[in-house]
Enzyme design. Structure first.
Site, short mmCIF file in Angstrom:
data_model
loop_
_atom_site.label_atom_id
_atom_site.label_comp_id
_atom_site.label_asym_id
_atom_site.label_seq_id
_atom_site.Cartn_x
_atom_site.Cartn_y
_atom_site.Cartn_z
N ASP A 541 -64.67 111.01 30.95
CA ASP A 541 -65.70 111.91 31.46
C ASP A 541 -67.08 111.30 31.20
OD1 ASP A 541 -66.69 112.85 28.75
OD2 ASP A 541 -64.58 113.41 28.60
N GLU A 621 -47.06 81.25 35.20
CA GLU A 621 -47.85 82.47 34.96
C GLU A 621 -49.20 82.12 34.32
OE1 GLU A 621 -44.54 85.99 34.26
OE2 GLU A 621 -44.88 84.56 32.63
#
Ligand code: GLA
Length: 744
Positions: A541, A621
């Site tokens: 928030d 990777e």
């Protein structure tokens, strides 16, 4: 001037570049709400108030012979209670004599240069430090009062002219002769006497936060709320009211975002005359505040905006105000570190050696910071013990935290550390010493969650203890970053330090205590960076963003689930605030297998980092990760500061998600797409790009393909190659990222 008051007509006009907000004081001192929406050029909008004699909607005493004049049908800026407006009210009080009435009338007002601030609560900053963004902010404070009981309601307005934002907050002051009990405290009340609206809100759960839901506002009261002691995974304190035909790029929309991390509530009511009222403030079922004579209490700030051109426009307004005026200015021009977090790599099971091995690989990849997650303190080897004992776990890290942190720094990485300050385990030294610091009803057994209790943050001694412990560790181990977690809902609100008639204040005082601690730590350590977290994104928030430039978006790190979570989050919050990591495949939360490429694309629409065991990755990777980190750095400002567009609508039953970033000068764009449902013989994904220079030519980097901005935006783009390659591939969720560069 963005705030004008006309003495003669008693009209207030608040204007931003594209919006206008109007209020008017009527003959008996009621503050009417006249208008919010697209600019109307200062036209007095009171002609829209059309009060007719309505049965069962009574009249104030002054209007007893004018039966059309009723508070029950009048659009008002902030209502009293129990005096004739029978819709949802902005406040609820009880006076010492038991009366629940409050009749608010205009008293005075003040127009100020610059932005007001709030005591003890976060707020949108007027001038944000060294941010080189010219602001033009004014504030208006209108005092309404009930002269009989001396209660004052100070309505605060901050007008950000260039940003098309108006903030509101409310300070209630007792200037009477006796105490007043406040049972409902709201920041905003706003009436829309005409029009039909949809309400968009963001519900969710742990591992699936901020799912967008859109419902028509009917003759009912919808309430979006949290009473969990946190803004919560379940309902974000952010809602949108929009026309029924508003979509991403067209139509009117109003946004209301509360800068608060605790219990909140938004009510939307459509009344019997089809008028819509929205009230936003503190959740009040556990709330009761005793306001003594001379005292005040503040309802948190709400950030409002209006967009004429759809939800993407509304989101971009929020992205700007949050990046530039909510988050601390220093992060605007500071690159945030690409991090490796050990949580999904080791969980509680790590040694110094293992963490340093991860640091070695991280350094090789070009990562900036290592974050040591849960398990480094007390006797913490699982989630059953030690919260509150913020001392190094000697068994796990016998050479101490500083030794490990130095080791990480010697490898060229910054060091970050996990805390969960507001919690306490029953099995902890802290609990044994201070059992009364845990919130619990006297004589009742407390409610458990993740086998932990909640500290009473309303207490100064608790705040002091946490400050001292944390400050010592931050100083000693030279901590650059903290992951500030919060892993349960609060129940049993009760403070043993407060008298019985003040227990209704605990939930709000809890939040004020947390804000005070955050503020104190940041003042003591101005360089410290804090990432918010609450079991993933349970406290995502604008209140937390005042202190933390980024928040861990969700504990679900599956990129396909994240598409929805991050897209839902993007309605109100910029990607620069969304903590987002590449994790292992199969994913630990969903078991889904996805390619590293797709995981990278999704994590890059956030603050970017890794959360997997880097000591176990393959050579291939490793090479791809190096490239991802390089790409993220290259696109950093485009992603973090660029204009963001959702190109697919969450309501479409689309089998792909597509989104775009465009630089402010339109010289480059980054288009991202992930296929979420691969099927044979597929239709061709198609979108129209946005925000480009219509007359410009764009080159797709790495190819010789060139298109005009007009073609890309009006004609659109097709992703035939992406789906053509799906057959026979083991990538079930293929994704792609296209960098467009303007070449003429
Ligand atoms: C929460 C966080 C995770 C991790 C764990 C540690 O769930 O969201 O990222 O830090 O706590 O216990």
């Amino acid at each position: 001037m963005s705030i004008v008051y006309n003495e003669e007509s008693k009209l207030f006009i608040l204007s931003t570049k594209h919006t206008e907000y109007q209020m008017k004081i009527d003959e008996i001192g009621i503050l009417q709400h006249l208008y919010y929406g697209a600019t109307v050029g200062g036209m007095d909008m009171s002609y829209q108030i059309c009060q007719l004699d309505r049965g069962f909607s009574g009249n104030p005493y002054e209007y007893r012979s004018e039966r059309g004049k009723s508070l029950d049908t009048l659009p008002q800026e902030f209502t009293g209670a129990n005096v004739g407006d029978l819709r949802i009210s902005s406040l609820s009080i009880k006076s010492a004599n038991g009366s629940r009435s409050c009749d608010l009338r205009y008293k005075c007002h003040e127009i100020r240069k610059g932005k007001y601030t709030l005591k003890d609560l976060p707020y949108v900053r007027g001038h944000n430090g060294d941010l080189a963004i010219e602001e033009d902010v004014q504030s208006l404070i209108i005092t309404l009062w009930d002269s009989l009981i001396g209660l004052e309601v100070k309505l605060h307005y901050g007008v950000f002219e260039k940003k098309d934002v108006i903030t509101r907050a409310m300070v209630m002051v007792n200037n009477g002769k006796d105490w007043i009990r406040v049972n409902k405290l709201s920041s905003v009340c706003i009436d829309f006497p005409h029009g039909r609206y949809d309400l968009i809100h963001f519900y969710g759960r742990h591992c699936m936060e901020r799912q967008m839901e859109r419902v028509p506002v009917k003759h009912d009261i919808i309430s979006i709320q949290s009473k969990r002691g946190m803004s919560s995974h379940h309902h974000n304190p952010f809602v949108i009211l929009c026309d029924a035909d508003t979509n991403q790029n067209q139509g009117c929309a109003y946004g209301f975002m509360m800068m608060y991390s605790g219990n909140h509530k938004t009510e939307v009511e459509k009344d019997y005359l089809d008028s819509t009222r929205l009230v936003m403030g503190l959740q009040n079922s556990n709330f009761a505040w005793r306001l003594e004579v001379g005292e005040s209490v503040t309802a948190p700030e709400v950030i409002m905006t209006y967009a004429k051109n759809g939800l993407n426009q509304l989101s971009r307004t929020y992205h700007h105000i949050i990046r530039e005026n909510v988050v601390d200015a220093k992060y605007y021009n500071l690159r945030r570190p690409v991090l490796i977090n050990n949580w999904e790599a080791t969980y509680f099971n790590f040694t110094e050696e293992k963490i340093l091995e991860i640091a070695d690989s991280a350094k090789e990849l070009g990562i900036d910071m290592l974050v040591l997650d849960d398990g480094w303190f007390g006797k913490r080897n699982d989630d059953n013990t030690s919260l509150g004992d913020w001392f190094v776990n000697q068994e796990k890290l016998p050479s101490g935290l500083k030794h490990l942190a130095d080791g990480v720094r010697e490898r060229g990485l910054k060091f970050g550390l996990w805390f969960e300050p507001e919690m306490i385990s029953e099995d902890s030294e802290l609990f044994r010493e201070h059992p009364d610091w845990a919130m619990a009803d006297p004589e009742r057994k407390p409610m458990y969650s993740r086998n932990q209790l909640v500290l009473d943050m309303s207490r100064k001694d608790v705040q002091d203890y946490l400050f001292d412990r944390m400050a010592e560790i931050i100083r000693d181990a030279n901590i650059y970053y903290i992951k500030w977690d919060f892993n349960r809902s609060v129940s049993n609100f009760y403070s043993k330090a407060l008298p019985s008639d003040r227990q209704g204040e605990v939930a709000h005082r809890f939040m004020l205590g947390t804000y005070a601690l955050l503020d104190r730590l940041l003042k003591e350590f101005p360089e410290l960076m804090i990432e918010g977290c609450a079991g993933g994104g349970g406290r995502f928030d604008a209140g937390m963003l005042f202190y933390c430039p980024q928040i861990w978006t969700s504990d679900d790190t599956d990129p396909v689930a994240r598409l929805q979570i991050q897209s839902g989050t993007s309605y109100g919050y910029p990607v620069s605030t969304m903590g987002s990591h590449v994790s292992a495949s199969p994913n630990h939360q969903t078991g889904r297998r996805t390619s590293l490429n797709t995981r990278g694309i999704v994590a890059m629409s956030g603050t970017f980092g890794y959360e997997l065991d880097l000591t176990k990755i393959t050579k291939k990777e490793k090479e791809l990760m190096k490239k991802q980190i390089k790409d993220f750095r290259r696109f950093y400002w485009l992603i973090q500061h660029g204009e963001y567009y959702r190109l697919t609508d969450d309501r479409d039953e689309s089998y792909f998600t597509c989104w775009e970033f465009v630089s402010a000068d339109k010289s480059e764009a980054l288009v991202n797409i992930v296929i979420t449902d691969v099927h044979a013989n597929p239709e061709i994904p198609f979108v129209r790009l946005q925000g480009l220079d219509a007359d410009g030519w764009y080159l797709v980097e790495g190819t010789d393909k060139k298109y005009t901005g007009q073609a890309l935006m009006n004609g659109g783009v097709v992703f035939g190659e992406l789906v053509a390659n799906c057959g026979g591939s083991d990538d079930n969720y293929p994704g792609a990222q296209y960098h467009l560069i303007r070449i003429g």
